[in-house]
Design a protein around this motif. Structure first.
Motif, PDB file in Angstrom:
ATOM      1  N   SER B  44     -41.643  -3.524 -18.915  1.00  0.00           N
ATOM      2  CA  SER B  44     -40.322  -3.308 -18.525  1.00  0.00           C
ATOM      3  C   SER B  44     -40.167  -3.447 -16.999  1.00  0.00           C
ATOM      4  O   SER B  44     -39.140  -3.975 -16.701  1.00  0.00           O
ATOM      5  N   LEU B  45     -41.020  -2.772 -16.320  1.00  0.00           N
ATOM      6  CA  LEU B  45     -41.130  -3.036 -15.048  1.00  0.00           C
ATOM      7  C   LEU B  45     -41.127  -4.462 -14.355  1.00  0.00           C
ATOM      8  O   LEU B  45     -40.353  -4.863 -13.547  1.00  0.00           O
ATOM      9  N   ARG B  53     -33.669  -8.250 -16.111  1.00  0.00           N
ATOM     10  CA  ARG B  53     -33.061  -6.984 -16.674  1.00  0.00           C
ATOM     11  C   ARG B  53     -32.522  -6.093 -15.613  1.00  0.00           C
ATOM     12  O   ARG B  53     -32.742  -6.248 -14.419  1.00  0.00           O
ATOM     13  N   SER B  54     -31.519  -5.297 -15.874  1.00  0.00           N
ATOM     14  CA  SER B  54     -30.883  -4.651 -15.128  1.00  0.00           C
ATOM     15  C   SER B  54     -31.204  -3.154 -14.963  1.00  0.00           C
ATOM     16  O   SER B  54     -31.845  -2.497 -15.958  1.00  0.00           O
ATOM     17  N   VAL B  75     -28.597   3.047  -8.226  1.00  0.00           N
ATOM     18  CA  VAL B  75     -27.689   2.806  -8.973  1.00  0.00           C
ATOM     19  C   VAL B  75     -26.633   1.625  -8.233  1.00  0.00           C
ATOM     20  O   VAL B  75     -25.860   0.783  -8.940  1.00  0.00           O
ATOM     21  N   GLN B  76     -26.291   2.117  -6.965  1.00  0.00           N
ATOM     22  CA  GLN B  76     -25.288   1.184  -6.120  1.00  0.00           C
ATOM     23  C   GLN B  76     -25.749  -0.113  -5.970  1.00  0.00           C
ATOM     24  O   GLN B  76     -24.759  -0.949  -5.737  1.00  0.00           O
ATOM     25  N   LEU B  77     -27.215  -0.400  -5.844  1.00  0.00           N
ATOM     26  CA  LEU B  77     -27.665  -1.546  -5.765  1.00  0.00           C
ATOM     27  C   LEU B  77     -27.143  -2.411  -6.774  1.00  0.00           C
ATOM     28  O   LEU B  77     -26.688  -3.647  -6.899  1.00  0.00           O
ATOM     29  N   GLN B  78     -27.341  -1.807  -7.992  1.00  0.00           N
ATOM     30  CA  GLN B  78     -27.156  -2.357  -9.423  1.00  0.00           C
ATOM     31  C   GLN B  78     -25.737  -2.763  -9.621  1.00  0.00           C
ATOM     32  O   GLN B  78     -25.187  -3.740 -10.092  1.00  0.00           O
ATOM     33  N   MET B  79     -24.926  -1.642  -9.241  1.00  0.00           N
ATOM     34  CA  MET B  79     -23.406  -1.607  -9.167  1.00  0.00           C
ATOM     35  C   MET B  79     -22.683  -2.924  -8.526  1.00  0.00           C
ATOM     36  O   MET B  79     -22.199  -3.504  -9.055  1.00  0.00           O
ATOM     37  N   GLN B  80     -23.255  -3.154  -7.235  1.00  0.00           N
ATOM     38  CA  GLN B  80     -22.757  -4.170  -6.580  1.00  0.00           C
ATOM     39  C   GLN B  80     -23.090  -5.574  -7.169  1.00  0.00           C
ATOM     40  O   GLN B  80     -22.080  -6.563  -6.926  1.00  0.00           O
TER      41      GLN B  80
END
Lengths: 105, 105
Positions: B44-45, B53-54, B75-80
DNA sequence: GACTCGTGTAACGTGACGCTTGACGCGTAA
DNA sequence: TTACGCGTCAAGCGTCACGTTACACGAGTC
């Protein structure tokens, strides 16, 4: 000691509440109308508005374009709620890892 | 004319890159080590670190606790990145709905 | 009464995706 | 060669947003 923002005291509002309470009235539109305009099914928008479903990125795009406030606004609304729920309901406890920044006790 | 933030010129970095390039080296840990510490599987990691994977909310929590920068950061990193991808790749075009704010042309 | 809207929601199938488990390839040391 | 740690891949599973279809309810209108 910076990135840890405090959790809001109350559960952040679901994006659907915002649509229901602010957007739809001011536009004088029905859920059926808006669903058609957005190009999604009525059932889908209905569940979103009633808080039974969370916002996908694609839905956020549609809303952002329709209302002129951009994708980010809607995603952040959902994100705040997701984070709140996650912090409240999870028993995850991971030990802090110390970065080696010279001084190691 | 406010909520529309400009899209970054370049694709925002995947959270995994950050882990790989900055975190793991400074902690002198392997993927296996970190996975064990976080309570997730190696695979997973590994996929996360390699950008295949996000980040889930739960994974963001684990990382936020382990590194002390909170869930929101990750979460913001992923969101951007998600927003950037969505804006780039989608053919969604929804017409702007005008709020009725008095002046109706 | 019957009809039409607008709405909420359930059932079903589909596709996407995060996660675990197990197996594989590779490098290094005994 | 054997053994081990490490990273990665593949299969299977569970969750969930979505469309479609169908049904039930309430408020108007005739």
């Amino acid at each position: 000691m910076s990135a840890e923002r405090e959790l809001p005291r109350f559960r952040p509002p679901h994006p659907g509440e915002y649509i229901r309470d602010d957007i739809l009235p001011s536009l004088e539109m029905t859920i059926t109308d808006l669903a058609e305009h957005l190009g999604v099914s009525r059932a889908s928008l209905s569940e979103l508005v009633n808080g039974n479903r969370s916002l996908s990125i694609e839905m956020a795009q549609r809303l952002g374009q329709a209302f002129g406030n951009g994708t980010r606004f809607w995603v952040q609304l959902q994100m705040q709620r997701d984070i709140w729920d996650a912090e409240k309901n999870s028993g995850i406890k991971i030990k802090l890892l110390r970065q080696r920044s010279g001084k190691a006790a």
